[in-house]
Design a protein around this motif. Structure first.
Motif, PDB file in Angstrom:
ATOM      1  N   LEU A  43       9.173   6.031   3.595  1.00  0.00           N
ATOM      2  CA  LEU A  43       8.639   5.482   2.364  1.00  0.00           C
ATOM      3  C   LEU A  43       7.267   4.890   2.664  1.00  0.00           C
ATOM      4  N   PHE A  44       6.261   5.323   1.926  1.00  0.00           N
ATOM      5  CA  PHE A  44       4.921   4.764   2.070  1.00  0.00           C
ATOM      6  C   PHE A  44       4.739   3.694   0.990  1.00  0.00           C
ATOM      7  N   ASP A  45       4.800   2.421   1.413  1.00  0.00           N
ATOM      8  CA  ASP A  45       4.755   1.253   0.538  1.00  0.00           C
ATOM      9  C   ASP A  45       6.099   1.071  -0.174  1.00  0.00           C
ATOM     10  N   VAL A  46       6.266  -0.102  -0.782  1.00  0.00           N
ATOM     11  CA  VAL A  46       7.561  -0.439  -1.373  1.00  0.00           C
ATOM     12  C   VAL A  46       7.441  -0.890  -2.827  1.00  0.00           C
ATOM     13  N   GLY A  47       6.283  -0.686  -3.443  1.00  0.00           N
ATOM     14  CA  GLY A  47       6.137  -1.051  -4.836  1.00  0.00           C
ATOM     15  C   GLY A  47       6.003  -2.550  -5.042  1.00  0.00           C
ATOM     16  N   ALA A  48       6.061  -2.945  -6.325  1.00  0.00           N
ATOM     17  CA  ALA A  48       5.721  -4.305  -6.719  1.00  0.00           C
ATOM     18  C   ALA A  48       6.891  -5.268  -6.731  1.00  0.00           C
ATOM     19  N   GLY A  49       8.121  -4.750  -6.747  1.00  0.00           N
ATOM     20  CA  GLY A  49       9.256  -5.653  -6.866  1.00  0.00           C
ATOM     21  C   GLY A  49       9.299  -6.310  -8.243  1.00  0.00           C
ATOM     22  N   THR A  81      14.503   5.482   6.729  1.00  0.00           N
ATOM     23  CA  THR A  81      14.421   5.249   8.177  1.00  0.00           C
ATOM     24  C   THR A  81      13.150   4.493   8.558  1.00  0.00           C
ATOM     25  N   HIS A  82      12.070   4.691   7.772  1.00  0.00           N
ATOM     26  CA  HIS A  82      10.800   4.044   8.082  1.00  0.00           C
ATOM     27  C   HIS A  82      10.098   3.637   6.782  1.00  0.00           C
ATOM     28  N   VAL A  83       9.532   2.451   6.781  1.00  0.00           N
ATOM     29  CA  VAL A  83       8.629   2.012   5.722  1.00  0.00           C
ATOM     30  C   VAL A  83       7.254   1.847   6.348  1.00  0.00           C
ATOM     31  N   VAL A  84       6.273   2.568   5.807  1.00  0.00           N
ATOM     32  CA  VAL A  84       4.919   2.559   6.346  1.00  0.00           C
ATOM     33  C   VAL A  84       3.986   2.025   5.262  1.00  0.00           C
ATOM     34  N   PHE A  85       3.231   0.991   5.583  1.00  0.00           N
ATOM     35  CA  PHE A  85       2.372   0.350   4.582  1.00  0.00           C
ATOM     36  C   PHE A  85       0.939   0.878   4.654  1.00  0.00           C
ATOM     37  N   THR A  86       0.390   1.193   3.478  1.00  0.00           N
ATOM     38  CA  THR A  86      -1.044   1.484   3.395  1.00  0.00           C
ATOM     39  C   THR A  86      -1.837   0.195   3.454  1.00  0.00           C
ATOM     40  N   HIS A  87      -1.347  -0.848   2.743  1.00  0.00           N
ATOM     41  CA  HIS A  87      -1.983  -2.164   2.741  1.00  0.00           C
ATOM     42  C   HIS A  87      -1.044  -3.158   2.078  1.00  0.00           C
ATOM     43  N   ALA A  88      -1.460  -4.415   2.026  1.00  0.00           N
ATOM     44  CA  ALA A  88      -0.541  -5.474   1.625  1.00  0.00           C
ATOM     45  C   ALA A  88      -0.907  -6.134   0.299  1.00  0.00           C
ATOM     46  N   HIS A  89      -1.442  -5.363  -0.647  1.00  0.00           N
ATOM     47  CA  HIS A  89      -1.632  -5.886  -1.999  1.00  0.00           C
ATOM     48  C   HIS A  89      -0.282  -5.960  -2.714  1.00  0.00           C
ATOM     49  N   PRO A  90      -0.169  -6.796  -3.746  1.00  0.00           N
ATOM     50  CA  PRO A  90       1.140  -7.062  -4.364  1.00  0.00           C
ATOM     51  C   PRO A  90       1.890  -5.833  -4.841  1.00  0.00           C
ATOM     52  N   HIS A 134       2.009  -3.021  -3.695  1.00  0.00           N
ATOM     53  CA  HIS A 134       2.399  -2.159  -2.583  1.00  0.00           C
ATOM     54  C   HIS A 134       3.410  -2.803  -1.641  1.00  0.00           C
ATOM     55  N   ILE A 135       3.487  -4.146  -1.650  1.00  0.00           N
ATOM     56  CA  ILE A 135       4.340  -4.808  -0.649  1.00  0.00           C
ATOM     57  C   ILE A 135       5.307  -5.827  -1.240  1.00  0.00           C
ATOM     58  N   TRP A 136       5.119  -6.229  -2.494  1.00  0.00           N
ATOM     59  CA  TRP A 136       5.985  -7.268  -3.036  1.00  0.00           C
ATOM     60  C   TRP A 136       7.409  -6.775  -3.289  1.00  0.00           C
ATOM     61  N   GLY A 137       7.638  -5.481  -3.212  1.00  0.00           N
ATOM     62  CA  GLY A 137       8.992  -4.960  -3.326  1.00  0.00           C
ATOM     63  C   GLY A 137       9.758  -4.969  -2.011  1.00  0.00           C
ATOM     64  N   LEU A 138       9.220  -5.626  -1.004  1.00  0.00           N
ATOM     65  CA  LEU A 138       9.829  -5.626   0.328  1.00  0.00           C
ATOM     66  C   LEU A 138      11.165  -6.361   0.378  1.00  0.00           C
ATOM     67  N   LEU A 139      11.290  -7.439  -0.403  1.00  0.00           N
ATOM     68  CA  LEU A 139      12.452  -8.328  -0.263  1.00  0.00           C
ATOM     69  C   LEU A 139      13.460  -8.131  -1.385  1.00  0.00           C
ATOM     70  N   ASP A 140      14.734  -8.331  -1.045  1.00  0.00           N
ATOM     71  CA  ASP A 140      15.778  -8.279  -2.063  1.00  0.00           C
ATOM     72  C   ASP A 140      15.954  -9.665  -2.691  1.00  0.00           C
ATOM     73  N   GLU A 141      17.000  -9.827  -3.516  1.00  0.00           N
ATOM     74  CA  GLU A 141      17.191 -11.097  -4.217  1.00  0.00           C
ATOM     75  C   GLU A 141      17.547 -12.250  -3.290  1.00  0.00           C
ATOM     76  N   PHE A 142      17.874 -11.943  -2.040  1.00  0.00           N
ATOM     77  CA  PHE A 142      18.183 -12.988  -1.057  1.00  0.00           C
ATOM     78  C   PHE A 142      17.023 -13.213  -0.087  1.00  0.00           C
ATOM     79  N   ASP A 143      15.867 -12.632  -0.403  1.00  0.00           N
ATOM     80  CA  ASP A 143      14.672 -12.731   0.438  1.00  0.00           C
ATOM     81  C   ASP A 143      14.851 -12.087   1.798  1.00  0.00           C
TER      82      ASP A 143
END
Length: 304
Positions: A91-97, A122-131, A133-142
């Protein structure tokens, strides 16, 4: 209701393919034995000035009219790229959450429609850390949502957001971006894998340094033999002015001058190597090819 640039930044605190993919998967191509699919994370609503303010306004207006684009409000799609081969599900980036904009953060539903569960990644690869693209990283338990994945990010991008001075130097309007990025990166601090531009980070996936939008922004060449595509993140951030006038500065880029140079070089490479691209904010699912006429370019979506 209109949304100011400041309010937008402060707020940071498929049937066309198959019945199974539904409306969430917008485009798909094969690369050798692998498949590159875009999963819709929703869309953003941003003020046009967030992108257009630094541009020469007298020349901009006719271009926007030609493209049928409003200069007041933009609603760019958010396309998360998913690459599956015989070994990995990347997965390239994880969306906004759920905490950025209500119109975004739909990635989990999209993956489900594509038959992919979070534990399958199996792998999450980030292009960059804007919201978005990366704010979807955490679940409801952080905790990291993709619990079985290896997380990978460019060293320069990590160092920028990890630096405690960034929150004081990024500019008042972007402070929430810095705080939000740091909080999410802390969740993967003990397990993250770093890389630099030019490295093959996984078999068939090579990092391409594309700075400017953020200091350590990365794109990725996905290749199998003669077949290849570039996952470009926000290195080319829209389908209109960024292609028609790639040399113009964009307000969405943290270093507009560097980003413009990166964009020009990237477009030259895409055309010269006849590469397909997958862009996070490009229309039609974000996968397509680029056509050149003189010094201007045009994005042609695969799904159109």
């Amino acid at each position: 209701m209109s949304l100011s640039r400041r309010a937008f930044l402060s707020g940071c605190a498929a049937l066309p393919l198959s019945a199974q993919l539904s409306q969430f998967a917008m485009a798909e191509i094969s690369i050798g034995p692998g498949t590159l699919t875009t999963i819709r994370d929703g869309h953003l609503t941003i003020p046009g000035g967030f992108v257009f303010d630094p541009m020469p306004q007298d020349q901009l207006i006719p271009l926007l009219q030609e493209a049928g684009i409003s200069g007041q409000t933009l609603q760019p799609d958010c396309n998360v790229s998913l690459y599956r081969d015989e070994t990995n599900t990347v997965l390239f980036d994880v969306g906004a959450g759920p905490d950025f904009q209500s119109s975004a953060g739909k990635l989990v539903e999209g993956l489900e429609q594509a038959g992919v569960a979070p534990e399958d990644i199996t792998h999450v690869v980030f292009t960059h850390a804007h919201p978005d693209h990366i704010w979807g990283l955490l679940d409801e338990f952080d905790d990291p949502l993709f619990s079985d994945a290896t997380y990978m990010i460019g060293r320069a991008e990590w160092d920028y957001w990890w630096n405690p001075e960034t929150v004081d130097t990024i500019g008042e309007a972007r402070v929430a971006m810095a705080v939000g990025a740091r909080r999410r990166l802390e969740a993967i601090e003990d397990t993250v894998v770093f890389f630099s531009g030019g490295e093959e980070i996984l078999p068939g996936i090579r990092a391409v340094s594309t700075p400017g939008h953020t200091p350590g922004h990365m794109s990725f060449e996905v290749r199998s033999g003669s077949e290849a595509a570039l996952v470009i993140g926000d290195a080319i951030g829209n389908h209109h002015v960024a292609f028609m006038r790639p040399e113009w500065p964009s307000g969405s880029d943290q270093d507009a001058e560097v980003a413009a140079s990166t964009r020009i070089a990237l477009l030259d490479r895409i055309v010269a190597d006849d590469l397909k691209i997958a862009g996070f904010h490009l229309p039609g699912g974000g996968i397509g090819r680029v056509e050149r006429t003189g010094n201007t370019f045009r994005f042609l979506p695969e799904a159109s």
